[in-house]
Write a protein that holds these residues in place. Structure first.
Motif, PDB file in Angstrom:
ATOM      1  N   ARG A   1      29.609 128.429  23.464  1.00  8.39           N
ATOM      2  CA  ARG A   1      28.978 128.221  22.154  1.00  8.39           C
ATOM      3  C   ARG A   1      29.415 126.882  21.547  1.00  8.39           C
ATOM      4  NH1 ARG A   1      30.282 129.489  16.817  1.00  8.39           N
ATOM      5  NH2 ARG A   1      32.314 130.238  17.533  1.00  8.39           N
TER       6      ARG A   1
ATOM      7  N   SER B   1      34.143 127.206  24.165  1.00 10.35           N
ATOM      8  CA  SER B   1      33.346 127.018  22.953  1.00 10.35           C
ATOM      9  C   SER B   1      33.912 125.911  22.065  1.00 10.35           C
ATOM     10  CB  SER B   1      33.298 128.331  22.160  1.00 10.35           C
ATOM     11  OG  SER B   1      32.673 129.350  22.909  1.00 10.35           O
ATOM     12  N   VAL B   2      33.002 125.323  21.276  1.00  7.31           N
ATOM     13  CA  VAL B   2      33.343 124.280  20.296  1.00  7.31           C
ATOM     14  C   VAL B   2      34.013 123.097  20.974  1.00  7.31           C
ATOM     15  CG1 VAL B   2      34.317 123.852  18.005  1.00  7.31           C
ATOM     16  CG2 VAL B   2      33.737 126.176  18.671  1.00  7.31           C
ATOM     17  N   ASN B   3      33.283 122.498  21.927  1.00  3.83           N
ATOM     18  CA  ASN B   3      33.702 121.269  22.586  1.00  3.83           C
ATOM     19  C   ASN B   3      32.497 120.341  22.673  1.00  3.83           C
ATOM     20  OD1 ASN B   3      36.633 121.471  23.569  1.00  3.83           O
ATOM     21  ND2 ASN B   3      35.798 123.450  24.233  1.00  3.83           N
TER      22      ASN B   3
ATOM     23  N   ASN C   1      28.501 123.539  22.150  1.00  4.29           N
ATOM     24  CA  ASN C   1      28.812 122.392  22.990  1.00  4.29           C
ATOM     25  C   ASN C   1      27.637 121.427  22.937  1.00  4.29           C
ATOM     26  OD1 ASN C   1      31.427 122.275  24.811  1.00  4.29           O
ATOM     27  ND2 ASN C   1      30.943 124.438  24.523  1.00  4.29           N
TER      28      ASN C   1
ATOM     29  N   TYR D   1      32.092 131.509  27.886  1.00  3.80           N
ATOM     30  CA  TYR D   1      31.781 131.265  26.476  1.00  3.80           C
ATOM     31  C   TYR D   1      31.634 129.757  26.261  1.00  3.80           C
ATOM     32  CZ  TYR D   1      33.330 136.081  26.205  1.00  3.80           C
ATOM     33  OH  TYR D   1      33.463 137.438  26.408  1.00  3.80           O
TER      34      TYR D   1
ATOM     35  N   ASN E   1      41.564 129.829  27.776  1.00  5.70           N
ATOM     36  CA  ASN E   1      40.939 129.618  26.470  1.00  5.70           C
ATOM     37  C   ASN E   1      41.149 128.173  26.044  1.00  5.70           C
ATOM     38  OD1 ASN E   1      40.055 129.565  23.825  1.00  5.70           O
ATOM     39  ND2 ASN E   1      40.920 131.550  23.304  1.00  5.70           N
ATOM     40  N   CYS E   2      40.063 127.398  26.069  1.00  8.04           N
ATOM     41  CA  CYS E   2      40.109 125.991  25.641  1.00  8.04           C
ATOM     42  C   CYS E   2      39.173 125.788  24.458  1.00  8.04           C
ATOM     43  CB  CYS E   2      39.729 125.069  26.793  1.00  8.04           C
ATOM     44  SG  CYS E   2      40.953 125.024  28.113  1.00  8.04           S
ATOM     45  N   TRP E   3      39.158 126.710  23.535  1.00  5.10           N
ATOM     46  CA  TRP E   3      38.318 126.646  22.345  1.00  5.10           C
ATOM     47  C   TRP E   3      38.710 125.443  21.490  1.00  5.10           C
ATOM     48  CZ3 TRP E   3      38.355 126.439  17.097  1.00  5.10           C
ATOM     49  CH2 TRP E   3      37.219 126.903  16.404  1.00  5.10           C
ATOM     50  N   GLY E   4      37.717 124.614  21.136  1.00  2.00           N
ATOM     51  CA  GLY E   4      37.937 123.517  20.206  1.00  2.00           C
ATOM     52  C   GLY E   4      38.943 122.486  20.666  1.00  2.00           C
TER      53      GLY E   4
ATOM     54  N   THR F   1      36.793 130.464  28.207  1.00  2.00           N
ATOM     55  CA  THR F   1      36.312 130.116  26.875  1.00  2.00           C
ATOM     56  C   THR F   1      36.345 128.604  26.698  1.00  2.00           C
ATOM     57  OG1 THR F   1      37.109 132.198  25.941  1.00  2.00           O
ATOM     58  CG2 THR F   1      36.675 130.409  24.399  1.00  2.00           C
TER      59      THR F   1
END
Length: 262
Positions: free
Chosen positions: A70, A48-50, A72, A68, A24-27, A46
């Protein structure tokens, strides 16, 4: 920001990259994810948000089931071509990327035409009706042009000839796919010689022939789930070919009838 080995191991609480199955590497403000060429066993990812722009490093993650992405910066749906080898990919979240455009229906059908094995896209279940509709209304996704631009530059006449040689083309493409599938490269003697002048004069036809040879050679090494992906893609292609042929016949018949009426 580049995703590093140290960050991956810290977030996954793992001792080595091969043991990483969920990440998980979200944000994390990521822009570069080439590390995934070394994380072949990842199953759930994951990102997302990168600020990720290319999916090329994921082409070898053959165990990936959920992805995931979302919010990017994926610029084009052509990036999805890198996900085609991922036969186990069932869940994809791609919404809120520039590639999604302003037409949600066209976007969704194009994604499903490229990745017909998806079971859920952007948190919505994929139906059989959607997949069937995608065959006729979805746009065909091609490999990003920057992939070709990233190839090593040629220096000299001999290198230029090699680029255009259908033998080299088929070997390079075949071994590239085999590498993504974790297979050994094929030796040159698997391909017939193309050194004769008469062969050089018919390069376009020979290129198609050797592309087919390459595909047939690959089929011998594919497992059941991988063959299912090939089967689905072949069916999709055949249906499109049949549909186009029928449309052409109908058009010619209509034109003939109009000529008779006149």
């Amino acid at each position: 920001m580049k995703l590093t080995r140290k960050l991956v191991l810290a977030k996954a609480k793992a001792s080595d990259l091969e043991s990483v199955k969920k990440l998980n590497c979200w944000g994390c403000n990521l822009t570069e994810i080439s590390i995934f060429t070394q994380i072949s066993n990842i199953e759930v990812l994951t990102l997302s948000v990168n600020s990720i722009t290319s999916l090329a490093p994921l082409a070898g993650c053959l165990n990936l089931c959920e992805l995931y992405l979302r919010r990017n910066m994926i610029p084009s749906l052509s990036e999805l071509s890198h996900l085609r080898p991922l036969s186990r990919l069932k869940v994809l979240w791609l919404a809120e990327n520039p590639c999604c455009g302003n037409d949600p229906d066209h976007y969704r059908l194009t994604v499903l035409r490229c990745l017909p094995c998806l079971q859920k896209l952007d948190n919505q279940v994929v139906t059989e009706e959607e997949v069937a509709l995608a065959l006729t209304q979805g746009e065909e996704v091609t490999t990003p042009t920057e992939s070709a631009q990233n190839q090593p530059p040629t220096n000299g006449h001999a290198d230029t000839e090699t680029e255009n040689d259908p033998l080299e083309y088929s070997m390079d493409e075949t071994n590239k796919i085999r590498e993504q599938l974790g297979m050994k490269p094929l030796p040159r003697d698997k391909f017939p010689s193309l050194s004769s002048p008469s062969t050089r004069e018919n390069q376009p036809l020979m290129r198609k022939s050797h592309t087919l040879d390459a595909i047939l050679l690959l089929l011998k090494d594919l497992e059941g789930d991988e063959l299912l992906v090939v089967h689905t893609a072949t069916q999709n292609r055949l249906q499109m070919f049949t549909l186009n042929s029928e449309m052409m016949i109908n058009s010619l018949q209509t034109q003939k009838n109009e000529d008779i009426d006149v």
